[in-house]
Every structure is written in C-alpha cells, then in structure tokens.
Design a protein around this motif. Structure first.
Motif, PDB file in Angstrom:
ATOM      1  N   CYS A 118      -3.712   1.250   3.661  1.00 17.89           N
ATOM      2  CA  CYS A 118      -4.975   0.666   4.148  1.00 17.89           C
ATOM      3  C   CYS A 118      -4.711  -0.639   4.891  1.00 17.89           C
ATOM      4  CB  CYS A 118      -5.916   0.428   2.968  1.00 17.89           C
ATOM      5  SG  CYS A 118      -6.508   1.932   2.157  1.00 17.89           S
ATOM      6  N   THR A 119      -3.827  -1.469   4.365  1.00 15.67           N
ATOM      7  CA  THR A 119      -3.492  -2.732   5.027  1.00 15.67           C
ATOM      8  C   THR A 119      -2.822  -2.486   6.373  1.00 15.67           C
ATOM      9  OG1 THR A 119      -3.238  -3.825   2.874  1.00 15.67           O
ATOM     10  CG2 THR A 119      -2.236  -4.898   4.792  1.00 15.67           C
ATOM     11  N   THR A 120      -1.907  -1.534   6.418  1.00 16.50           N
ATOM     12  CA  THR A 120      -1.205  -1.214   7.667  1.00 16.50           C
ATOM     13  C   THR A 120      -2.173  -0.704   8.720  1.00 16.50           C
ATOM     14  OG1 THR A 120       0.795  -0.677   6.437  1.00 16.50           O
ATOM     15  CG2 THR A 120       0.638   0.170   8.685  1.00 16.50           C
ATOM     16  N   LEU A 121      -3.124   0.121   8.301  1.00 14.55           N
ATOM     17  CA  LEU A 121      -4.123   0.619   9.256  1.00 14.55           C
ATOM     18  C   LEU A 121      -4.899  -0.542   9.861  1.00 14.55           C
ATOM     19  CD1 LEU A 121      -5.586   3.102  10.495  1.00 14.55           C
ATOM     20  CD2 LEU A 121      -7.172   2.978   8.554  1.00 14.55           C
ATOM     21  N   LEU A 122      -5.305  -1.492   9.031  1.00 15.83           N
ATOM     22  CA  LEU A 122      -6.065  -2.638   9.521  1.00 15.83           C
ATOM     23  C   LEU A 122      -5.232  -3.489  10.475  1.00 15.83           C
ATOM     24  CD1 LEU A 122      -8.498  -4.542   9.532  1.00 15.83           C
ATOM     25  CD2 LEU A 122      -7.595  -5.570   7.425  1.00 15.83           C
ATOM     26  N   VAL A 123      -4.004  -3.810  10.099  1.00 13.44           N
ATOM     27  CA  VAL A 123      -3.166  -4.679  10.930  1.00 13.44           C
ATOM     28  C   VAL A 123      -2.809  -3.994  12.245  1.00 13.44           C
ATOM     29  CG1 VAL A 123      -0.989  -5.933  11.052  1.00 13.44           C
ATOM     30  CG2 VAL A 123      -2.251  -5.858   8.900  1.00 13.44           C
ATOM     31  N   SER A 124      -2.499  -2.686  12.199  1.00 14.55           N
ATOM     32  CA  SER A 124      -2.203  -1.970  13.440  1.00 14.55           C
ATOM     33  C   SER A 124      -3.427  -1.899  14.341  1.00 14.55           C
ATOM     34  CB  SER A 124      -1.706  -0.555  13.127  1.00 14.55           C
ATOM     35  OG  SER A 124      -2.714   0.212  12.485  1.00 14.55           O
ATOM     36  N   GLY A 125      -4.620  -1.863  13.735  1.00 19.85           N
ATOM     37  CA  GLY A 125      -5.842  -1.912  14.530  1.00 19.85           C
ATOM     38  C   GLY A 125      -6.037  -3.255  15.197  1.00 19.85           C
ATOM     39  N   LEU A 126      -5.632  -4.331  14.526  1.00 23.84           N
ATOM     40  CA  LEU A 126      -5.713  -5.664  15.127  1.00 23.84           C
ATOM     41  C   LEU A 126      -4.754  -5.800  16.303  1.00 23.84           C
ATOM     42  CD1 LEU A 126      -5.919  -7.847  11.883  1.00 23.84           C
ATOM     43  CD2 LEU A 126      -7.749  -7.450  13.532  1.00 23.84           C
ATOM     44  N   VAL A 127      -3.594  -5.157  16.192  1.00 29.61           N
ATOM     45  CA  VAL A 127      -2.611  -5.227  17.268  1.00 29.61           C
ATOM     46  C   VAL A 127      -3.161  -4.614  18.552  1.00 29.61           C
ATOM     47  CG1 VAL A 127      -0.333  -4.402  18.007  1.00 29.61           C
ATOM     48  CG2 VAL A 127      -0.653  -5.288  15.694  1.00 29.61           C
ATOM     49  N   LEU A 142       5.200  -8.262  11.251  1.00 32.85           N
ATOM     50  CA  LEU A 142       3.876  -8.590  10.721  1.00 32.85           C
ATOM     51  C   LEU A 142       3.306  -7.398   9.953  1.00 32.85           C
ATOM     52  CD1 LEU A 142       1.357 -10.420  10.535  1.00 32.85           C
ATOM     53  CD2 LEU A 142       0.600  -9.401  12.693  1.00 32.85           C
ATOM     54  N   VAL A 143       3.410  -6.216  10.556  1.00 32.82           N
ATOM     55  CA  VAL A 143       2.911  -5.008   9.898  1.00 32.82           C
ATOM     56  C   VAL A 143       3.703  -4.720   8.628  1.00 32.82           C
ATOM     57  CG1 VAL A 143       2.544  -2.523  10.146  1.00 32.82           C
ATOM     58  CG2 VAL A 143       2.086  -4.044  12.076  1.00 32.82           C
ATOM     59  N   ARG A 144       5.023  -4.812   8.723  1.00 37.38           N
ATOM     60  CA  ARG A 144       5.873  -4.495   7.574  1.00 37.38           C
ATOM     61  C   ARG A 144       5.660  -5.461   6.421  1.00 37.38           C
ATOM     62  NH1 ARG A 144      11.082  -3.994  11.542  1.00 37.38           N
ATOM     63  NH2 ARG A 144      10.692  -1.876  12.345  1.00 37.38           N
ATOM     64  N   VAL A 145       5.577  -6.754   6.734  1.00 36.34           N
ATOM     65  CA  VAL A 145       5.412  -7.753   5.673  1.00 36.34           C
ATOM     66  C   VAL A 145       4.051  -7.607   5.005  1.00 36.34           C
ATOM     67  CG1 VAL A 145       5.194 -10.225   5.216  1.00 36.34           C
ATOM     68  CG2 VAL A 145       7.053  -9.385   6.660  1.00 36.34           C
ATOM     69  N   CYS A 146       3.005  -7.387   5.812  1.00 37.98           N
ATOM     70  CA  CYS A 146       1.668  -7.201   5.237  1.00 37.98           C
ATOM     71  C   CYS A 146       1.628  -5.963   4.339  1.00 37.98           C
ATOM     72  CB  CYS A 146       0.630  -7.072   6.352  1.00 37.98           C
ATOM     73  SG  CYS A 146       0.299  -8.603   7.242  1.00 37.98           S
ATOM     74  N   ALA A 147       2.268  -4.889   4.789  1.00 37.87           N
ATOM     75  CA  ALA A 147       2.312  -3.664   3.980  1.00 37.87           C
ATOM     76  C   ALA A 147       3.087  -3.900   2.692  1.00 37.87           C
ATOM     77  CB  ALA A 147       2.948  -2.531   4.781  1.00 37.87           C
ATOM     78  N   LEU A 148       4.201  -4.613   2.776  1.00 36.11           N
ATOM     79  CA  LEU A 148       5.018  -4.881   1.596  1.00 36.11           C
ATOM     80  C   LEU A 148       4.273  -5.771   0.599  1.00 36.11           C
ATOM     81  CD1 LEU A 148       7.763  -4.461   0.265  1.00 36.11           C
ATOM     82  CD2 LEU A 148       8.571  -6.523   1.449  1.00 36.11           C
ATOM     83  N   ILE A 149       3.582  -6.792   1.111  1.00 35.29           N
ATOM     84  CA  ILE A 149       2.811  -7.670   0.225  1.00 35.29           C
ATOM     85  C   ILE A 149       1.695  -6.888  -0.469  1.00 35.29           C
ATOM     86  CG2 ILE A 149       1.215  -9.629   0.188  1.00 35.29           C
ATOM     87  CD1 ILE A 149       2.890 -10.899   2.402  1.00 35.29           C
ATOM     88  N   SER A 150       1.001  -6.047   0.302  1.00 34.62           N
ATOM     89  CA  SER A 150      -0.074  -5.242  -0.274  1.00 34.62           C
ATOM     90  C   SER A 150       0.470  -4.291  -1.343  1.00 34.62           C
ATOM     91  CB  SER A 150      -0.779  -4.445   0.828  1.00 34.62           C
ATOM     92  OG  SER A 150      -1.808  -3.644   0.284  1.00 34.62           O
ATOM     93  N   PHE A 151       1.593  -3.643  -1.046  1.00 37.16           N
ATOM     94  CA  PHE A 151       2.199  -2.754  -2.037  1.00 37.16           C
ATOM     95  C   PHE A 151       2.581  -3.537  -3.295  1.00 37.16           C
ATOM     96  CE2 PHE A 151       5.952  -1.008  -4.109  1.00 37.16           C
ATOM     97  CZ  PHE A 151       5.563   0.313  -4.331  1.00 37.16           C
ATOM     98  N   GLY A 152       3.204  -4.689  -3.122  1.00 36.55           N
ATOM     99  CA  GLY A 152       3.645  -5.480  -4.268  1.00 36.55           C
ATOM    100  C   GLY A 152       2.490  -5.916  -5.149  1.00 36.55           C
ATOM    101  N   ILE A 153       1.408  -6.388  -4.521  1.00 36.03           N
ATOM    102  CA  ILE A 153       0.251  -6.839  -5.306  1.00 36.03           C
ATOM    103  C   ILE A 153      -0.372  -5.678  -6.071  1.00 36.03           C
ATOM    104  CG2 ILE A 153      -2.096  -7.757  -5.137  1.00 36.03           C
ATOM    105  CD1 ILE A 153      -1.137  -9.469  -2.797  1.00 36.03           C
ATOM    106  N   ASN A 154      -0.593  -4.556  -5.387  1.00 35.92           N
ATOM    107  CA  ASN A 154      -1.203  -3.397  -6.039  1.00 35.92           C
ATOM    108  C   ASN A 154      -0.310  -2.839  -7.146  1.00 35.92           C
ATOM    109  OD1 ASN A 154      -3.854  -2.204  -4.607  1.00 35.92           O
ATOM    110  ND2 ASN A 154      -2.617  -3.236  -3.079  1.00 35.92           N
ATOM    111  N   PHE A 155       0.999  -2.768  -6.886  1.00 35.29           N
ATOM    112  CA  PHE A 155       1.922  -2.257  -7.899  1.00 35.29           C
ATOM    113  C   PHE A 155       1.942  -3.169  -9.117  1.00 35.29           C
ATOM    114  CE2 PHE A 155       5.982  -1.859 -10.012  1.00 35.29           C
ATOM    115  CZ  PHE A 155       6.177  -0.486 -10.073  1.00 35.29           C
ATOM    116  N   ALA A 156       2.036  -4.483  -8.882  1.00 34.44           N
ATOM    117  CA  ALA A 156       2.122  -5.436  -9.997  1.00 34.44           C
ATOM    118  C   ALA A 156       0.850  -5.416 -10.844  1.00 34.44           C
ATOM    119  CB  ALA A 156       2.389  -6.841  -9.454  1.00 34.44           C
TER     120      ALA A 156
END
Length: 295
Positions: A118-127, A142-156
């Motif tokens: 979901c985060t990647t879809l939003l950021v790629s839409g902003l691009v 930017l896309v990769r870091v946002c996706a990784l942060i989102s995954f980390g938060i949701n997983f944790a």
C-alpha cells in the motif's frame, strides 16, 4: 477498535492470534488434495494461482516499456503484490498450520507485505507528478526505503501484538491494517483522479482508475462485510475471501491499465521495438509527347 466484527464475518489469518472472541460463522469447505492433509479455501487457492500468472504478465509488460515514466517505481508495487498473493495462499490454505510456532511470523510477514504494498502504491503514484525525476537512484531508494519502513512497522506491531508482551491489545494493529492501509489507497486514487483532470490532456485514463477503485471497494465489501452471506448462498463452496482476492486482482489490473495509458515511450530511445523502415521505390514513369517522364 478490534477485530471481533471482521473475525465474525470472515476467516482472517490474525484472528486466532489476537484472541478474538468470535470465529467465522460460515467458511468455505475444506478439500483433501493430499491424503491426510486438508486444504482450506480451495477456490481462493485457484484464484491465487491465476493472480500470480496475471501479475507475472503485467510485470513483463511493465519491464518491456523501457522508457515509460515511473516504470521502475511501479514494478516494485507489482513485485510486492506478487509476494502478497503467495502469502495470502499460504495463510489461507493451511499450508502452515495454526498450531506451529512460526505461524505468527508468517502472518506478521503477510501483514507487513500488505502495508509495504500500500505504501509503495502511494509513493509510486506521487512520483507520477514528476516532483522527483523517475528512474533515478533518489526516486527508487525513496520507494524502497518507504516500503521497508512500512514493512518493518507492520511486522513489529504484529509480532508484539501476537506475543502480548508489550502490546496487550490489538488496537494499533487494527489501525495499521485497516485504517492506515485504506487511507494510503484512498489518497492514491484521489491523487490520480486529480492528475488526470488537471494535468493530462486525455481523460480516458480516468475510466481505468475509477474502475480500479470500484473493483477494490467491491472486493473489500465482499470479503469483510458480506462474507458470511456469500458463504451461505454458495453452500460453503466459496466465501468472501474468494471475491476479495478476485476483485482486488481486477483492481490491480486496472491500475496497470491506468499506468499504461498515462505513460508514453520516447520512441527515439526505445529498445526492442519494431523500427519503421522507409523504402525508396523505383520511380513511376508516364509517357507524353516529349517522352517518358517520372511522376
């Protein structure tokens, strides 16, 4: 805010891990594909295979448009969607039984991938607004870091909720899974409608993005609201999960159609395309009183 309402409607992977007071009143029939092993959600499993094939086709076409705007960014979303389908099939079909210790890690990964997609879809839409040059290292990271942060938060958050050591309630997980992910998808659709109306000359892509929104809403409503009613009407052969996977696949396909319709390749630098060959033919002659003359 908790999962009780949804766990009463549909069999969600996290329901057994958040101590929901409810279990689904109706769910699809179990199938014994392998002797001694029951497979859940047989119809959903089949649709998941269809989704994997269609996703691979879309990824191939995206990667073949060498000079299309946002190609490298949007393909990350489709990689994550492909991984989401695999995890959806694993947690829904019973490949990993609920009683295994590492089941919680699989479900936490599933929730993390959903958030990252979901985060990647939003950021790629902003691009697509070209506020940052697409295809560059800055844009991709930017896309990769946002996706990784989102995954980390949701997983944790998922893991800590399942362990019940730090997070003793499922409210934060509920907010992340339903509200944050839903808000990101809503913002993406609104931004793309704004882009088509205010920036693009062609308005045809608006139909594709509206169809994507409609399919997504239908899928979510079928899965999380009317799953019990669907299951009863279909005699337990399918439930809302099947329609959720099906209509979200249609929504993802329409997002691809929308992206494809708003991107144009620079033919001067395109690779792997059939080049137009101009051929000079022999001149045609006509005869008059002064002899043959070329046209």
């Amino acid at each position: 805010m908790n999962f009780d309402f949804f766990c009463n409607k549909v069999s969600l992977p996290m329901c057994s891990l958040v101590d929901s007071k409810f279990m689904p009143e109706c769910y699809s029939r179990n199938l014994e594909i392998v002797k001694g092993h029951l497979t859940f959600q047989g119809a959903t499993l089949f649709m998941g295979i269809v989704a994997l094939v269609m996703t691979l086709i879309m990824i191939f076409h995206i990667k073949s448009k060498y000079t299309a705007v946002g190609r490298k960014e949007v393909v990350i979303f489709y990689y994550l969607y492909f991984l989401y389908i695999i995890l959806e099939m694993v947690v829904s079909s019973g490949v990993v039984p609920l009683y295994l210790e590492y089941y919680k890690y699989v479900v936490a990964s599933y929730i993390g991938v959903v958030g990252a997609a979901c985060t990647t879809l939003l950021v790629s839409g902003l691009v697509s607004f070209q506020w940052i040059e697409d295809g560059t290292a800055k844009s991709l990271w930017l896309v990769r870091v946002c996706a990784l942060i989102s995954f980390g938060i949701n997983f944790a958050v998922s893991y800590l909720t399942f362990e019940k050591q730090i997070l003793t309630t499922s409210q934060i997980l509920y907010i992340l899974f339903f509200i944050v992910n839903g808000a990101e998808i809503l913002i993406y659709f609104l931004l793309q409608v704004f882009l088509v109306i205010t920036v693009l000359d062609e308005k045809w892509p608006l139909g594709a993005i509206l169809f994507a929104a409609a399919f997504y809403i239908i899928g979510i409503v079928c899965e999380f609201v009317f799953s019990k009613e669907i299951c009863g009407m279909c005699a337990h052969y399918i439930d809302g999960v099947f329609f959720g996977v099906t209509f979200i696949l249609l929504a993802v396909m329409m997002v691809y159609k929308y992206w494809d319709s708003i991107t144009k390749e620079d033919l001067e630098f395109s690779v792997g395309k059939n080049q137009t060959v101009w051929e000079i033919k022999e001149p045609t002659y006509y005869v008059n009183d002064k002899g043959p003359r070329p046209f």
